[in-house]
Design a protein around this motif. Structure first.
Motif, short mmCIF file in Angstrom:
data_model
loop_
_atom_site.label_atom_id
_atom_site.label_comp_id
_atom_site.label_asym_id
_atom_site.label_seq_id
_atom_site.Cartn_x
_atom_site.Cartn_y
_atom_site.Cartn_z
N LEU A 1 77.53 48.12 -54.65
CA LEU A 1 77.02 49.29 -55.35
C LEU A 1 75.62 48.93 -55.82
CD1 LEU A 1 80.02 49.98 -57.78
CD2 LEU A 1 79.65 50.98 -55.52
N TYR A 2 74.72 49.89 -55.81
CA TYR A 2 73.37 49.62 -56.30
C TYR A 2 72.83 50.85 -57.01
CZ TYR A 2 71.41 52.39 -52.47
OH TYR A 2 71.08 53.42 -51.61
N PRO A 3 71.91 50.66 -57.97
CA PRO A 3 71.30 51.80 -58.63
C PRO A 3 70.46 52.56 -57.62
CG PRO A 3 70.84 49.76 -59.84
CD PRO A 3 71.43 49.38 -58.52
N GLY A 4 70.80 53.80 -57.39
CA GLY A 4 70.09 54.59 -56.40
C GLY A 4 70.42 56.06 -56.53
N LYS A 5 69.91 56.84 -55.61
CA LYS A 5 70.13 58.28 -55.63
C LYS A 5 71.12 58.65 -54.54
CE LYS A 5 67.54 62.62 -55.77
NZ LYS A 5 68.45 63.48 -55.11
N PRO A 6 72.36 59.00 -54.93
CA PRO A 6 73.34 59.42 -53.93
C PRO A 6 72.91 60.72 -53.24
CG PRO A 6 74.39 58.89 -56.03
CD PRO A 6 72.91 58.94 -56.27
N MET A 40 76.49 44.11 -19.81
CA MET A 40 77.65 43.94 -20.65
C MET A 40 77.48 44.76 -21.92
SD MET A 40 79.18 40.48 -22.35
CE MET A 40 80.40 40.05 -21.15
N THR A 41 78.54 45.37 -22.36
CA THR A 41 78.54 46.18 -23.57
C THR A 41 78.78 45.30 -24.79
OG1 THR A 41 79.39 48.09 -22.37
CG2 THR A 41 79.67 48.11 -24.74
N PHE A 42 77.99 45.51 -25.82
CA PHE A 42 78.14 44.77 -27.07
C PHE A 42 79.38 45.27 -27.80
CE2 PHE A 42 76.86 44.35 -31.68
CZ PHE A 42 76.98 42.97 -31.73
N ALA A 43 80.34 44.39 -28.09
CA ALA A 43 81.57 44.75 -28.78
C ALA A 43 81.98 43.62 -29.71
CB ALA A 43 82.68 45.05 -27.77
N PRO A 44 81.38 43.56 -30.92
CA PRO A 44 81.70 42.48 -31.86
C PRO A 44 83.07 42.69 -32.50
CG PRO A 44 80.26 44.07 -32.90
CD PRO A 44 80.41 44.50 -31.46
N ASP A 45 83.55 41.66 -33.18
CA ASP A 45 84.81 41.77 -33.91
C ASP A 45 84.75 42.87 -34.96
OD1 ASP A 45 86.05 39.73 -32.48
OD2 ASP A 45 85.45 38.19 -33.92
N HIS A 46 83.63 42.98 -35.65
CA HIS A 46 83.45 43.98 -36.70
C HIS A 46 82.08 44.60 -36.54
CE1 HIS A 46 87.01 42.41 -38.65
NE2 HIS A 46 86.51 41.21 -38.46
N PHE A 47 82.03 45.85 -36.09
CA PHE A 47 80.75 46.49 -35.84
C PHE A 47 80.01 46.82 -37.13
CE2 PHE A 47 77.63 48.82 -33.54
CZ PHE A 47 77.73 48.37 -32.23
N THR A 48 80.75 47.23 -38.15
CA THR A 48 80.12 47.49 -39.44
C THR A 48 80.06 46.17 -40.20
OG1 THR A 48 81.04 49.71 -39.47
CG2 THR A 48 80.28 48.83 -41.57
N VAL A 49 78.87 45.80 -40.65
CA VAL A 49 78.72 44.51 -41.31
C VAL A 49 78.40 44.60 -42.80
CG1 VAL A 49 78.11 43.30 -39.20
CG2 VAL A 49 76.30 44.27 -40.62
N TRP A 50 78.03 45.78 -43.28
CA TRP A 50 77.68 45.88 -44.70
C TRP A 50 77.67 47.34 -45.10
CZ3 TRP A 50 77.69 41.94 -47.87
CH2 TRP A 50 77.19 42.10 -49.15
N MET A 51 77.99 47.61 -46.36
CA MET A 51 77.85 48.97 -46.89
C MET A 51 77.11 48.89 -48.20
SD MET A 51 81.56 49.84 -48.47
CE MET A 51 82.36 48.75 -49.64
N GLU A 52 76.35 49.90 -48.49
CA GLU A 52 75.65 50.02 -49.76
C GLU A 52 75.93 51.42 -50.29
OE1 GLU A 52 71.55 49.22 -48.79
OE2 GLU A 52 71.85 47.07 -49.05
N ILE A 53 76.47 51.50 -51.50
CA ILE A 53 76.81 52.78 -52.10
C ILE A 53 75.88 53.01 -53.29
CG2 ILE A 53 78.61 54.15 -53.22
CD1 ILE A 53 80.68 52.42 -51.71
N PRO A 54 75.03 54.04 -53.23
CA PRO A 54 74.12 54.31 -54.34
C PRO A 54 74.85 54.98 -55.50
CG PRO A 54 73.83 55.97 -52.66
CD PRO A 54 74.84 55.00 -52.13
N VAL A 55 74.55 54.55 -56.72
CA VAL A 55 75.19 55.11 -57.91
C VAL A 55 74.15 55.35 -58.99
CG1 VAL A 55 77.43 54.06 -57.39
CG2 VAL A 55 75.80 52.81 -58.81
N SER A 56 74.40 56.33 -59.84
CA SER A 56 73.45 56.67 -60.89
C SER A 56 73.61 55.80 -62.13
CB SER A 56 73.58 58.15 -61.26
OG SER A 56 74.88 58.42 -61.72
#
Length: 125
Positions: A60-65, A1-17
């Motif tokens: 958003l988190y302090p990081g290097k884009p 069986m193929t995995f097909a959840p309601d929402h495949f993307t569960v989190w995003m993290e955007i690095p900012v200076s």
């Protein structure tokens, strides 16, 4: 069986200076109020809110884009029309780099935030 959840993307993290400047940018562009979190993990970060307090979004988190426009693209929901969001994006210091692109689910446009992150602005049908 193929995995097909309601929402495949569960989190995003955007690095900012500069976390404070980035919070202001994203609040202005997406008409929201990111929540600064200071008591989890080694760094402060700012959470994108969801209607459900336990909803899944990202932060958003302090990081290097990545080098300008070369990293993955995160698509974020527009609070109003795509064109209004694109105008706020540019006015707040980002760079809109495409015209609106129609897809079956709606329309989106690409932009680069002040840190060089590739951001999609999405408006559903």
């Amino acid at each position: 069986m193929t995995f097909a959840p309601d929402h495949f993307t569960v989190w995003m993290e955007i690095p900012v200076s500069d976390l404070d400047k980035a919070i202001s940018f994203y609040n202005d562009v997406f008409k929201t109020e990111l929540k600064l979190v200071t008591d989890m993990g080694p760094n402060h970060f700012a959470m994108f809110p969801t209607k459900d307090p336990n909803g899944i979004a990202g932060h958003l988190y302090p990081g290097k884009p990545a080098e300008k426009g070369t990293g993955p693209t995160v698509h974020i929901a527009c609070p109003d029309s795509l064109e209004e969001t694109m105008e706020r994006f540019a006015r707040a210091g980002g760079e809109v780099v495409s015209d609106p692109v129609p897809i079956p689910a709606g329309r989106f446009a690409y932009g680069v935030d002040p840190d060089g992150n590739s951001i999609g602005m999405f408006s559903p049908n």
